[in-house]
Design an enzyme around this catalytic site. Structure first.
Site, PDB file in Angstrom:
ATOM      1  CE  LYS A  22    -119.483  -1.867 -24.556  1.00  0.00           C
ATOM      2  NZ  LYS A  22    -118.717  -2.545 -25.514  1.00  0.00           N
ATOM      3  CG  ASN A  23    -115.852   0.051 -24.764  1.00  0.00           C
ATOM      4  OD1 ASN A  23    -116.523  -1.038 -24.724  1.00  0.00           O
ATOM      5  ND2 ASN A  23    -116.246   0.726 -25.864  1.00  0.00           N
ATOM      6  CB  CYS A 127    -118.520  -8.237 -35.270  1.00  0.00           C
ATOM      7  SG  CYS A 127    -118.177  -6.573 -35.434  1.00  0.00           S
ATOM      8  NE  ARG A 132    -114.419  -4.737 -34.011  1.00  0.00           N
ATOM      9  CZ  ARG A 132    -115.141  -4.400 -33.018  1.00  0.00           C
ATOM     10  NH1 ARG A 132    -116.571  -4.967 -33.133  1.00  0.00           N
ATOM     11  NH2 ARG A 132    -114.751  -3.908 -32.093  1.00  0.00           N
ATOM     12  CG  ASP A 318    -117.731   2.937 -29.836  1.00  0.00           C
ATOM     13  OD1 ASP A 318    -117.770   2.452 -30.693  1.00  0.00           O
ATOM     14  OD2 ASP A 318    -117.237   2.712 -29.053  1.00  0.00           O
ATOM     15  NE  ARG A 410    -122.560  -7.523 -26.763  1.00  0.00           N
ATOM     16  CZ  ARG A 410    -121.682  -7.721 -27.615  1.00  0.00           C
ATOM     17  NH1 ARG A 410    -122.133  -8.066 -28.729  1.00  0.00           N
ATOM     18  NH2 ARG A 410    -120.345  -7.875 -27.378  1.00  0.00           N
TER      19      ARG A 410
HETATM   20  C1  EPZ Z   1    -112.602  -0.786 -29.384  1.00  0.00           C
HETATM   21  O1  EPZ Z   1    -112.758  -1.794 -30.380  1.00  0.00           O
HETATM   22  C2  EPZ Z   1    -114.036  -0.599 -28.930  1.00  0.00           C
HETATM   23  N1  EPZ Z   1    -114.609  -1.840 -28.086  1.00  0.00           N
HETATM   24  C3  EPZ Z   1    -115.103  -0.226 -29.907  1.00  0.00           C
HETATM   25  O2  EPZ Z   1    -116.321   0.065 -29.237  1.00  0.00           O
HETATM   26  C4  EPZ Z   1    -114.350   1.102 -30.492  1.00  0.00           C
HETATM   27  O3  EPZ Z   1    -115.570   1.175 -31.639  1.00  0.00           O
HETATM   28  C5  EPZ Z   1    -113.436   1.050 -31.150  1.00  0.00           C
HETATM   29  O4  EPZ Z   1    -112.466   0.632 -30.233  1.00  0.00           O
HETATM   30  C6  EPZ Z   1    -112.875   2.207 -31.825  1.00  0.00           C
HETATM   31  O5  EPZ Z   1    -112.898   3.091 -30.955  1.00  0.00           O
HETATM   32  C7  EPZ Z   1    -113.880  -1.865 -26.860  1.00  0.00           C
HETATM   33  O6  EPZ Z   1    -113.160  -0.963 -26.317  1.00  0.00           O
HETATM   34  C8  EPZ Z   1    -114.485  -3.185 -26.248  1.00  0.00           C
HETATM   35  P1  EPZ Z   1    -109.875  -1.042 -32.756  1.00  0.00           P
HETATM   36  P2  EPZ Z   1    -111.449  -2.553 -31.062  1.00  0.00           P
HETATM   37  O7  EPZ Z   1    -108.703  -2.017 -32.760  1.00  0.00           O
HETATM   38  O8  EPZ Z   1    -110.403  -2.188 -30.075  1.00  0.00           O
HETATM   39  C9  EPZ Z   1    -108.466  -1.744 -37.202  1.00  0.00           C
HETATM   40  C10 EPZ Z   1    -118.442  -0.586 -28.689  1.00  0.00           C
HETATM   41  O9  EPZ Z   1    -119.744  -0.374 -29.425  1.00  0.00           O
HETATM   42  N2  EPZ Z   1    -107.815  -2.877 -36.741  1.00  0.00           N
HETATM   43  O10 EPZ Z   1    -109.302   0.443 -32.311  1.00  0.00           O
HETATM   44  O11 EPZ Z   1    -111.836  -3.803 -31.521  1.00  0.00           O
HETATM   45  C11 EPZ Z   1    -110.049  -2.128 -37.145  1.00  0.00           C
HETATM   46  O12 EPZ Z   1    -110.575  -2.729 -38.132  1.00  0.00           O
HETATM   47  C12 EPZ Z   1    -117.372  -1.028 -29.230  1.00  0.00           C
HETATM   48  O13 EPZ Z   1    -118.440  -0.327 -27.740  1.00  0.00           O
HETATM   49  C13 EPZ Z   1    -106.739  -3.671 -37.869  1.00  0.00           C
HETATM   50  O14 EPZ Z   1    -106.980  -3.259 -38.901  1.00  0.00           O
HETATM   51  O15 EPZ Z   1    -111.163  -1.385 -32.159  1.00  0.00           O
HETATM   52  C14 EPZ Z   1    -110.787  -0.608 -37.179  1.00  0.00           C
HETATM   53  O16 EPZ Z   1    -110.890  -0.276 -38.628  1.00  0.00           O
HETATM   54  C15 EPZ Z   1    -117.778  -1.409 -31.032  1.00  0.00           C
HETATM   55  N3  EPZ Z   1    -105.984  -4.482 -37.274  1.00  0.00           N
HETATM   56  C16 EPZ Z   1    -109.466   0.182 -36.576  1.00  0.00           C
HETATM   57  O17 EPZ Z   1    -108.439  -0.670 -36.562  1.00  0.00           O
HETATM   58  C17 EPZ Z   1    -106.216  -5.020 -35.937  1.00  0.00           C
HETATM   59  O18 EPZ Z   1    -105.290  -5.641 -35.378  1.00  0.00           O
HETATM   60  C18 EPZ Z   1    -109.774   0.390 -34.926  1.00  0.00           C
HETATM   61  O19 EPZ Z   1    -110.180  -0.635 -34.302  1.00  0.00           O
HETATM   62  C19 EPZ Z   1    -107.096  -4.126 -35.138  1.00  0.00           C
HETATM   63  C20 EPZ Z   1    -107.840  -3.255 -35.407  1.00  0.00           C
END
Ligand code: EPZ
Length: 431
Positions: A22-23, A127, A132, A318, A410
């Protein structure tokens, strides 16, 4: 609203085919915005998020068609082939109603900006698993020359005259989404972009491979420094979505939890070494085979293991909830620390309803293994938390009823079907 009923206690035996990730499928679909040619994606999982994103992309002018429709009865047929064509970008706004339903749709920002020179994309909001923020996405796109304002809950972005230009982007924190966004935008920017501290998740590498097929030049794929030479235009391509490592890990933990012996067909061990090493430490057998990865646990106790979640190649956030479900029956105490999202413990209270003994303290959970879990009604709260309840239900004595299973739809393709073919007593009650 659909519910899932599980009667626990069955060992799993057989084969589970692993779907496309999915991701990876979601950002690959978004990459179709970067070209007026056709992008063909094979092995796309049939999931609610994929269908929703296809609808969102249609708003921007992306036509899509599907072929290779699978016969639902045969889970061994591989995923579907989708064709996406964004001949013209007809709308550069991604409205709140859409982005708030699926955070990944925020990632249209970079591609729209690069292709159309402007974008107006709703901020996704918080969320269930944490706040996030999107500051890293904006930092990266600003470095490529975008002018960005926040107006009435929207990110309003404009490319400079002549388009985005390559730059050095140093990510202060590893972010999967920000890496996708900047990587895609940089592929259509003038000159070279270097992303330092880029996410190394296999899904990022998969998107980079696809962008290469579309004509971008990218070095350092799979490392934390990505070097992208942008192009004036990108071309169409055909790309096969890599197997879902989170689905793989989820079933691997389920097999270890119930005992049994299952081949995860099409799984690739190297995509989740840390999680599978952890699983081995719990006493399960993990073996690479010609078909995929075989997981077995026969009678021996579940050993407690302690981990903390980390960006790839560390233990994935995840899979944190799924490991916790397994640890509820371990022979001893384990500690799980969540370092990626601040609120990703919603499964704890639901696991407690089945009799788990879990204490939360800040970003850590201490799990004392108990002799038995007992089935109970529980509530799904987010995708991965929900599936941890499925694992707990498979281990529990008696009946577990999981409510709000739309969260599962989802991200898990034909979950009940895949598990019941291996002997689990699991069924969906519709309506
Ligand atoms: C991706 O989310 C995945 N989603 C998530 O999977 C996964 O948990 C996550 O990466 C971490 O591996 C998809 O691929 C669709 P991040 P993403 O930006 O990209 C902080 C699932 O269940 N951050 O790597 O949104 C954030 O708050 C989902 O399939 C900032 O501070 O995650 C977090 O603490 C849930 N500022 C950390 O970075 C930003 O601008 C990592 O988030 C962006 C992120």
């Amino acid at each position: 609203m659909d519910r899932i009923r599980i009667t626990g206690g069955q060992r799993l035996k057989g084969t589970i085919p692993i779907s496309g990730a999915k991701n990876a499928a979601l950002p690959l679909m978004i990459a179709s915005l970067l070209t007026s040619d056709r992008l063909t994606l094979k092995n796309v999982p049939n999931l609610a998020d994929v269908n929703l994103l296809a609808r969102i992309l249609r708003n921007h002018g992306v036509d899509h068609s599907v072929d290779g429709k699978r016969a639902n009865a045969d889970p061994h047929l591989l995923g579907e082939t989708f064709h996406f064509t964004a001949r013209d970008i007809v709308d550069t706004t991604a409205p709140y109603e859409m982005v708030s339903r699926m955070r990944a749709s925020f990632w249209v920002l970079g591609p729209l900006l690069a292709r159309a020179g402007e974008a107006r994309v709703s901020l996704p909001g918080g969320c269930a698993i944490g706040t996030r923020p999107v500051d890293l996405h904006l930092l990266g796109l600003k470095a490529l020359g975008a002018e960005i304002d926040i107006d009435a809950g929207y990110v309003v972005a404009k490319a400079p005259k002549g388009g985005l230009r390559g730059a050095r982007v140093v990510m202060p924190k590893v972010s999967v989404g920000a890496t996708h966004n900047v990587l895609m935008a940089a592929s259509l920017a003038r000159g070279e972009t270097v992303i330092e501290n880029a996410a190394r998740e296999p899904e990022v590498a998969d998107v980079a491979q696809c962008l290469m097929k579309m004509g971008a030049k990218i070095d350092g794929i799979g490392t934390s420094t990505l070097r992208i030479e942008g192009r004036d235009r990108l071309e169409g391509a055909t790309h096969h979505v890599l197997p879902d490592r989170i689905e793989t890990g989820t079933y691997a933990f389920a097999i270890a939890a119930t005992g049994g012996d299952v081949v995860l067909e099409g799984a690739r061990k190297e995509l989740l070494e840390t999680a599978l090493d952890t699983l081995q430490q719990t006493g399960a057998t993990v073996e690479e085979t010609a078909e995929g990865v075989r997981i077995a646990r026969n009678g021996n106790a579940i050993e407690p293991v302690s981990i903390e979640t980390q960006p790839f190649p560390g233990f994935p956030t995840d899979l944190q909830a799924q490991l916790m479900a397994l640890m509820t029956r371990a022979k001893g105490t384990s500690v799980i620390r969540e370092t990626i999202f601040e609120n990703r413990f919603m499964h704890v209270q639901e696991l407690a309803r089945l009799g788990a003994d879990i204490r939360l303290h800040g970003d850590s959970a201490t799990i004392r293994g108990v002799g038995t879990l007992r089935g109970a009604p529980v509530m799904a709260t987010d995708l991965r938390a929900s599936v941890s309840l499925v694992i707990a239900g498979l281990m529990a004595d008696g009946e577990t009823m999981i409510n709000r299973v739309y969260h599962l739809d989802r991200g898990f393709e034909r979950l009940e079907e895949k598990l019941s073919r291996c002997g689990a007593h699991i069924e969906r009650l519709t309506g």
